[in-house]
Enzyme design. Structure first.
Site, mmCIF file in Angstrom:
data_model
loop_
_atom_site.group_PDB
_atom_site.id
_atom_site.type_symbol
_atom_site.label_atom_id
_atom_site.label_comp_id
_atom_site.label_asym_id
_atom_site.label_seq_id
_atom_site.Cartn_x
_atom_site.Cartn_y
_atom_site.Cartn_z
ATOM 1 N N ASP A 15 -8.450 -4.088 -1.459
ATOM 2 C CA ASP A 15 -8.332 -4.635 -0.106
ATOM 3 C C ASP A 15 -9.689 -4.775 0.577
ATOM 4 O O ASP A 15 -10.524 -3.869 0.495
ATOM 5 C CB ASP A 15 -7.440 -3.739 0.758
ATOM 6 C CG ASP A 15 -6.034 -3.649 0.197
ATOM 7 O OD1 ASP A 15 -5.598 -4.604 -0.474
ATOM 8 O OD2 ASP A 15 -5.367 -2.617 0.425
ATOM 9 N N HIS A 45 -5.213 -2.771 -7.211
ATOM 10 C CA HIS A 45 -3.743 -2.687 -7.234
ATOM 11 C C HIS A 45 -3.136 -4.078 -7.360
ATOM 12 O O HIS A 45 -3.812 -5.090 -7.152
ATOM 13 C CB HIS A 45 -3.200 -1.938 -6.017
ATOM 14 C CG HIS A 45 -3.612 -2.506 -4.700
ATOM 15 N ND1 HIS A 45 -4.849 -2.305 -4.158
ATOM 16 C CD2 HIS A 45 -2.932 -3.269 -3.806
ATOM 17 C CE1 HIS A 45 -4.932 -2.913 -2.990
ATOM 18 N NE2 HIS A 45 -3.788 -3.521 -2.751
ATOM 19 N N ARG A 92 1.484 -1.455 5.914
ATOM 20 C CA ARG A 92 0.169 -1.053 5.389
ATOM 21 C C ARG A 92 -0.829 -0.816 6.519
ATOM 22 O O ARG A 92 -0.949 -1.645 7.422
ATOM 23 C CB ARG A 92 -0.381 -2.134 4.456
ATOM 24 C CG ARG A 92 -1.559 -1.622 3.634
ATOM 25 C CD ARG A 92 -2.114 -2.685 2.718
ATOM 26 N NE ARG A 92 -3.186 -3.401 3.364
ATOM 27 C CZ ARG A 92 -3.765 -4.484 2.874
ATOM 28 N NH1 ARG A 92 -3.341 -4.998 1.718
ATOM 29 N NH2 ARG A 92 -4.751 -5.072 3.506
ATOM 30 N N HIS A 112 -6.413 -6.767 -7.188
ATOM 31 C CA HIS A 112 -7.395 -6.871 -6.102
ATOM 32 C C HIS A 112 -7.657 -5.493 -5.508
ATOM 33 O O HIS A 112 -6.933 -4.529 -5.774
ATOM 34 C CB HIS A 112 -6.900 -7.808 -4.996
ATOM 35 C CG HIS A 112 -5.698 -7.297 -4.269
ATOM 36 N ND1 HIS A 112 -4.438 -7.283 -4.815
ATOM 37 C CD2 HIS A 112 -5.564 -6.763 -3.030
ATOM 38 C CE1 HIS A 112 -3.580 -6.774 -3.960
ATOM 39 N NE2 HIS A 112 -4.237 -6.438 -2.856
HETATM 40 C C1 SIN Z 1 -1.040 -4.873 -1.130
HETATM 41 O O1 SIN Z 1 -1.575 -5.597 -1.931
HETATM 42 O O2 SIN Z 1 -1.658 -4.290 -0.263
HETATM 43 C C2 SIN Z 1 0.460 -4.674 -1.196
HETATM 44 C C3 SIN Z 1 0.887 -3.822 -2.313
HETATM 45 C C4 SIN Z 1 2.385 -3.760 -2.429
HETATM 46 O O3 SIN Z 1 3.091 -4.389 -1.635
HETATM 47 O O4 SIN Z 1 2.886 -3.081 -3.308
#
Ligand code: SIN
Length: 276
Positions: A100, A252, A267, A98
């Site tokens: 963000d 990611h 995050r 995905h």
């Molecule tokens: C996310 O998808 O923002 C998290 C990525 C992660 O926890 O490695």
């Protein structure tokens, strides 16, 4: 001469940036970091010691912070979304390809992820370059996709019958309203000027003006294409690691291979501009 070193991760995407202290970044180092970010789509830092306040201050140097509407936030700092998996949980956050906030009208520019508690082994994150995915398409498919738009929605992930409601990430907020926003399928990156594929598995629902069923074959093809290993890199976290990715140029995927252990990441997501 800059003391910053930028080391490519793989042929497909990502670079490690060495020789910086993100808690105290001079303007010239900031410019070098910005260039690495624009050039590589996702950049990684090691051995950083950064407080939540410094994390917020670093994010604000890039733009306004978007407060995530679904993730639980840190109790003291609402700007920080917690990406948390407890020992007893089986579902992780972000465990599928995905980008963000593509469900927002002005999709997020970037996300800055700081490791806070890591499992002994596992919990890596994969990234994929959507510049590389675009570049590898045939001239014919590029021409077909140019001018097409796709719809994005948070429902698939955060809706009442979405991905997270089926599992044990129960602190996620539920999206009850089916809101779709439209973005170009091929975007021109506002800083690099490069073209990137901008659909993703978690949030893209269909092509604009097409039904979900009509969209599925081509959308599935693009999603499968984007996840080719040639466009990807994988980051192994350690204490002090930070990743900063460009949501307009990468996907990611957080790997869920550490059941029975805790993982907590902080995050912060930085606001972007409408995509063209
Ligand atoms: C996310 O998808 O923002 C998290 C990525 C992660 O926890 O490695």
């Amino acid at each position: 001469m800059s003391h910053i070193e930028v080391r490519k991760m793989t042929g497909g995407c990502g670079a490690e940036v060495l020789g910086v202290n993100l808690a105290n970044l001079s303007n010239s180092d900031m410019e070098a970091v910005r260039q690495a970010y624009v050039d590589h789509g996702v950049i990684f830092f090691r051995d950083q010691s950064i407080t939540p306040e410094e994390h917020i201050a670093f994010a604000r140097r890039w733009g306004d912070i978007v407060i995530n509407r679904y993730f639980p936030a840190d109790q003291t700092y609402p700007e920080i979304a917690e990406v948390r998996k407890e020992k007893a949980q089986t579902v992780n956050i972000g465990g599928g390809w995905h980008t963000d906030h593509s469900y927002d009208p002005d999709p997020a520019m970037g996300s800055i992820l700081v490791a806070r508690q890591l499992p002994e082994t596992g919990g890596d994150t994969m990234f994929a370059s959507m510049y590389a995915a675009y570049d590898a398409l045939s001239p014919g498919l590029k021409k077909t996709l140019e001018g097409m738009r796709a719809m994005h929605s948070a429902m698939k992930a955060f809706g009442a019958s979405g991905y997270y409601q089926g599992g044990d990430q129960s602190k996620m907020k539920v999206e009850n309203e089916m809101k779709e926003v439209s973005h170009p399928v091929i975007v021109t990156h506002p800083e690099s000027g490069r073209k990137a594929l901008y659909v993703n598995l978690a949030f893209t629902t269909r092509f604009e003006g097409w039904t979900v069923q009509e969209s599925a074959p081509l959308l599935n093809y693009l999603i499968q294409h984007g996840s080719s290993p040639e466009f990807a890199c994988r980051f192994q976290w350690a204490e002090g690691s930070i990743a900063f990715w460009d949501n307009r140029a990468t996907w990611h995927y957080a790997i869920n291979d550490y059941h029975g252990q805790q993982r907590l990441m902080h995050r912060i997501t930085v606001k972007g501009v409408p995509l063209g």
